[in-house]
Design an enzyme around this catalytic site. Structure first.
Site, PDB file in Angstrom:
ATOM      1  N   CYS A 133      43.118  32.595  31.201  1.00  0.00           N
ATOM      2  CA  CYS A 133      43.981  31.635  30.507  1.00  0.00           C
ATOM      3  C   CYS A 133      45.013  31.033  31.453  1.00  0.00           C
ATOM      4  CB  CYS A 133      44.706  32.324  29.380  1.00  0.00           C
ATOM      5  SG  CYS A 133      43.602  33.138  28.243  1.00  0.00           S
ATOM      6  N   ARG A 174      40.251  28.397  36.934  1.00  0.00           N
ATOM      7  CA  ARG A 174      40.492  29.787  36.540  1.00  0.00           C
ATOM      8  C   ARG A 174      39.446  30.284  35.537  1.00  0.00           C
ATOM      9  NH1 ARG A 174      45.798  31.615  37.517  1.00  0.00           N
ATOM     10  NH2 ARG A 174      45.628  32.979  35.736  1.00  0.00           N
ATOM     11  N   TRP A 212      40.685  31.577  27.633  1.00  0.00           N
ATOM     12  CA  TRP A 212      39.447  32.333  27.904  1.00  0.00           C
ATOM     13  C   TRP A 212      39.370  33.375  26.801  1.00  0.00           C
ATOM     14  CZ3 TRP A 212      38.056  37.405  29.442  1.00  0.00           C
ATOM     15  CH2 TRP A 212      36.791  37.527  30.053  1.00  0.00           C
ATOM     16  N   ASN A 244      49.355  33.888  27.487  1.00  0.00           N
ATOM     17  CA  ASN A 244      48.383  34.594  28.326  1.00  0.00           C
ATOM     18  C   ASN A 244      48.630  36.080  28.155  1.00  0.00           C
ATOM     19  OD1 ASN A 244      47.633  32.125  29.301  1.00  0.00           O
ATOM     20  ND2 ASN A 244      48.413  32.430  31.376  1.00  0.00           N
ATOM     21  N   GLY A 245      47.572  36.867  28.152  1.00  0.00           N
ATOM     22  CA  GLY A 245      47.745  38.313  27.994  1.00  0.00           C
ATOM     23  C   GLY A 245      47.181  38.765  26.665  1.00  0.00           C
ATOM     24  N   GLU A 302      28.494  43.260  48.427  1.00  0.00           N
ATOM     25  CA  GLU A 302      29.099  41.939  48.294  1.00  0.00           C
ATOM     26  C   GLU A 302      28.017  40.853  48.182  1.00  0.00           C
ATOM     27  OE1 GLU A 302      31.614  40.542  47.481  1.00  0.00           O
ATOM     28  OE2 GLU A 302      31.613  38.557  48.361  1.00  0.00           O
ATOM     29  N   LYS A 333      27.639  38.327  44.964  1.00  0.00           N
ATOM     30  CA  LYS A 333      27.681  36.853  45.040  1.00  0.00           C
ATOM     31  C   LYS A 333      26.458  36.272  44.336  1.00  0.00           C
ATOM     32  CE  LYS A 333      30.944  36.198  45.827  1.00  0.00           C
ATOM     33  NZ  LYS A 333      31.998  36.993  46.374  1.00  0.00           N
ATOM     34  N   GLU A 358      26.674  36.655  40.470  1.00  0.00           N
ATOM     35  CA  GLU A 358      27.711  35.838  39.832  1.00  0.00           C
ATOM     36  C   GLU A 358      27.277  34.405  39.572  1.00  0.00           C
ATOM     37  OE1 GLU A 358      31.038  36.520  42.696  1.00  0.00           O
ATOM     38  OE2 GLU A 358      32.219  36.544  40.861  1.00  0.00           O
ATOM     39  N   HIS A 368      15.233  58.179  47.176  1.00  0.00           N
ATOM     40  CA  HIS A 368      15.613  59.141  46.133  1.00  0.00           C
ATOM     41  C   HIS A 368      15.495  58.540  44.737  1.00  0.00           C
ATOM     42  CE1 HIS A 368      16.874  62.044  49.098  1.00  0.00           C
ATOM     43  NE2 HIS A 368      17.575  61.102  49.712  1.00  0.00           N
ATOM     44  N   LYS A 380      38.307  33.108  37.198  1.00  0.00           N
ATOM     45  CA  LYS A 380      38.754  33.325  38.570  1.00  0.00           C
ATOM     46  C   LYS A 380      39.694  34.522  38.668  1.00  0.00           C
ATOM     47  CE  LYS A 380      39.382  32.543  42.936  1.00  0.00           C
ATOM     48  NZ  LYS A 380      38.355  33.212  43.788  1.00  0.00           N
TER      49      LYS A 380
HETATM   50  C1  AGP Z   1      34.479  37.588  43.450  1.00  0.00           C
HETATM   51  O1  AGP Z   1      33.448  36.723  43.771  1.00  0.00           O
HETATM   52  C2  AGP Z   1      34.705  37.822  42.041  1.00  0.00           C
HETATM   53  N1  AGP Z   1      34.823  36.633  41.286  1.00  0.00           N
HETATM   54  C3  AGP Z   1      35.603  38.946  41.604  1.00  0.00           C
HETATM   55  O2  AGP Z   1      34.875  40.104  41.779  1.00  0.00           O
HETATM   56  C4  AGP Z   1      36.986  39.096  42.285  1.00  0.00           C
HETATM   57  O3  AGP Z   1      36.822  39.421  43.631  1.00  0.00           O
HETATM   58  C5  AGP Z   1      37.775  40.176  41.538  1.00  0.00           C
HETATM   59  O4  AGP Z   1      37.944  39.792  40.195  1.00  0.00           O
HETATM   60  C6  AGP Z   1      39.113  40.463  42.165  1.00  0.00           C
HETATM   61  O5  AGP Z   1      39.944  39.350  42.195  1.00  0.00           O
HETATM   62  P1  AGP Z   1      41.245  39.333  43.075  1.00  0.00           P
HETATM   63  O6  AGP Z   1      40.825  39.382  44.514  1.00  0.00           O
HETATM   64  O7  AGP Z   1      41.928  38.054  42.722  1.00  0.00           O
HETATM   65  O8  AGP Z   1      42.048  40.538  42.702  1.00  0.00           O
END
Ligand code: AGP
Length: 607
Positions: free
Chosen positions: A2, A27, A72, A98-99, A481, A485, A488, A504, A602
């Site tokens: 949000c 965001r 959101w 927000n929250g 990682e 990616k 996502e 295993h 985001k």
């Molecule tokens: C990364 O591609 C992600 N969108 C997500 O995992 C992100 O890294 C995570 O939410 C942490 O965010 P931050 O670095 O803003 O704390």
């Protein structure tokens, strides 16, 4: 997640608000709305994007005070009714929030028992009713009355038709910034919404409220006693935020290409060639304190957590201090034992991630020392820590994090170097690492230049419904990682596994339909890794191998991606970059909206 914007000044509020909301689109959100005070309160809100809101907007919506929101969904689906702002029964009060309110269900019941008709599924609507029902004479008094009843996290902004000259805002666990203009003032939950108008900003603290009028702002606590929060100039380049609003390329793409420059910025002024070390003044720890550190515990979420795993490996290798990384989202729920001799490192791009912030607060509550590796200057996590290292990656707005992850790696390398050099890391090794770090920007350029080939590999991979990413020791967080990616933005199933663990269990899944992306740097584990590749190939599994030139893969039939050599401790960074490009091109190939991956936001500001 949000986002909040607010405006009070001499101009029409509605266009200022919608422009601010557009700057928060990155965001992640699913509805948007504004409330403007003119001759009365007008609210327009819609499920969908800011452009849907603009289409729904009446021609004339006049007024010089207003608030806006991108939502959101948490309580209730994305719908026009659940979108913010929410209003009270009199139609005079509007609230954006927000929250999450923890006692929303109880408050809803109480309001319903009192005869209030609630129209939405949200927790936020109760705030509007509580403000509207308060008997206090001032808007500040009404907001304070309301806050006494609610429990949970909030960044919120309230307007009231009877008090058209002001916005009252409050913060508890969700960021809020006040932007100071010329006879006009702004509010936002993210600097991105402000920088076009001003870089003179005040950050509210948890438990603080503020009244904002065209001529200035005052801050106070819940008992209405004044606080001294002042505005200061933030050191950001407003033009760095422009591409986010206007660029034709997906922002993820632009941010990937920026990595040579962002890594250079992270290094700038921090390397000491003569003594083979790093200087990190922001840590606020002298050599004696650094030497006293017995363990390092890194906490972050998602990709920041994987960067933390790379960092833990670097710290153990260079400083020989036991180090590990843990998901902050788990750590904070397990009543962790906090050790005074451990250095806790919170890693976050946004500096807002709720789980990471709450982990830091828990550590500090129990007397531990927490430092931050954070990108956003002045963010909640940076402010909650005892000291830290700013990443200087520049604004990152794509949901899929790229340049933040690689600058996190560099931040950890600097920390490992400094910790190492106050211990047993030799000056020769220190100099070797300094030289390696200096080479990185040029080497990243080289990896990025291989884009066409990586796009071809991605096109093939994107046809598979499911795949593995595997690596060992330094390569394992790289694999995690890479899988993250790909998941996502391409929505393909990608599972990261330790290369050593394949036999295993997961080897049972290997088949011609399930490709494996293997991370095989030229290091002390290459032979073992190549042996595991043969085990995959023997079961018909297609292979993509990210490796170094000259690594002998024998007779293996594999797509090979070579990255430049550097010092082996720094390998994870250069091995990560091709995986970003592969994920990007796989998602492009599948026709997905790269910067708006489904269900994701985001900054994850809810727990
Ligand atoms: C990364 O591609 C992600 N969108 C997500 O995992 C992100 O890294 C995570 O939410 C942490 O965010 P931050 O670095 O803003 O704390």
């Amino acid at each position: 997640m949000c986002g909040i914007v607010g405006y009070v000044g001499g101009q029409q509020a509605a266009p200022m608000l919608t422009e601010g909301l557009a700057r928060l689109e990155h965001r992640g959100y699913d509805s948007a709305g504004i409330a403007v005070i003119g001759s009365g309160l007008r609210v327009v809100k819609r499920a969908g994007r800011v452009k849907d809101l603009l289409e729904a907007m009446p021609k004339r919506i006049s007024g010089r005070t207003g608030i806006g929101h991108t939502r959101w969904a948490t309580h209730g689906p994305a719908s026009d009714v659940n979108a913010h702002p929410h209003t009270d029964a009199s139609g005079k009060v509007a609230v954006v929030h927000n929250g999450i309110l923890d006692n929303a269900a109880t408050l809803r019941r109480r309001l319903e028992d009192a005869g209030v008709e609630l129209v939405s599924d949200t927790d936020t609507e109760v705030i509007a009713h509580l403000v509207g029902r308060s008997g206090a004479e001032t808007l500040e008094g009404k907001v304070v009355d309301m806050l006494a009843a609610v429990e949970g996290t909030y960044g919120l902004a309230v307007v009231h038709a009877d008090f058209p000259d002001r916005i009252v805002v409050a913060r508890n666990g969700s960021p809020l910034l006040i932007g100071v203009g010329e006879k006009e003032m702004f509010v936002a939950s993210d600097l991105a919404a402000l920088v076009r108008h001003t870089t003179t900003v005040a950050h509210l603290d948890d438990g603080e409220l503020a009244t904002i009028t065209a001529s200035g702002f005052t801050t106070f606590r819940g008992d209405l006693s004044r606080t001294e929060t002042a505005a200061h100039l933030v050191d950001v380049d407003p033009s760095a935020y422009e591409y986010g609003a206007t660029g034709a390329e997906p922002r993820m793409y632009t941010e990937m290409l920026e990595q040579p420059a962002s890594v250079e910025r992270t290094l700038r002024g921090r390397l000491d060639e003569r003594f083979g070390t790093a200087h990190l003044g922001g840590l606020r720890m002298d050599a004696r304190e650094l030497r006293a550190v017995q363990r390092v515990k890194i906490l972050g979420c998602g990709s920041a957590y994987y960067a933390g795993q790379m960092g833990a490996q670097l710290i153990e290798e260079l400083a020989r201090v036991p180090a590990d990384a843990e998901a902050a989202s788990e750590f904070r729920y397990r009543d962790a034992v906090i050790d005074p001799d451990t250095l806790y490192v919170a890693v976050s791009q946004s500096g807002e991630t709720a789980d990471t912030l709450l982990a830091v607060e828990e550590i500090r509550r129990k007397g531990g020392r927490a430092v931050g590796l954070v990108n956003v200057v002045g963010s909640a996590i940076a402010r909650a820590c005892d000291g830290g290292i700013y990443l200087h990656a520049g604004p990152e707005t794509a949901v899929a994090s790229t340049k933040a992850v690689t600058t996190m790696f560099v931040g950890f390398a600097l920390l490992a170097l400094q910790l190492g050099r106050v211990r047993d890391l030799s000056v020769a090794d220190g100099k070797r690492l300094v030289a390696g770090l200096q080479q990185l920007p040029g080497q990243i350029e080289k990896v990025l230049a291989d884009e066409d080939r990586l796009a071809r590999v991605a096109a093939t991979l994107s046809q598979a419904q499911s795949m593995f990413f595997v690596g060992r020791v330094r390569g394992y967080p790289v694999a995690r990682e890479g899988a993250q990616k790909l998941k996502e933005i391409s929505y393909r199933h990608a599972e990261a596994y330790q290369m050593s663990e394949l036999k295993h269990g997961p080897l049972a899944l290997i088949s011609p339909e399930v490709p494996t992306v293997a991370i095989v740097p030229d290091d002390e584990l290459t032979d073992r890794n190549v042996a595991a590749l043969h085990e995959i190939a023997a079961r018909g599994g297609p292979l993509v191998v990210v490796t170094h030139e000259d690594v002998d893969l024998g007779e293996l039939s594999a797509e090979r991606i070579d990255v430049p050599r550097n010092e082996k401790e720094l390998d994870p960074l250069l091995l990560t970059i091709p995986l970003q490009l592969v994920a990007y091109h796989a998602a492009m190939n599948l026709g997905h909206d790269i910067d708006r991956p489904r269900n994701l936001a985001k900054s994850v500001t809810v727990e």
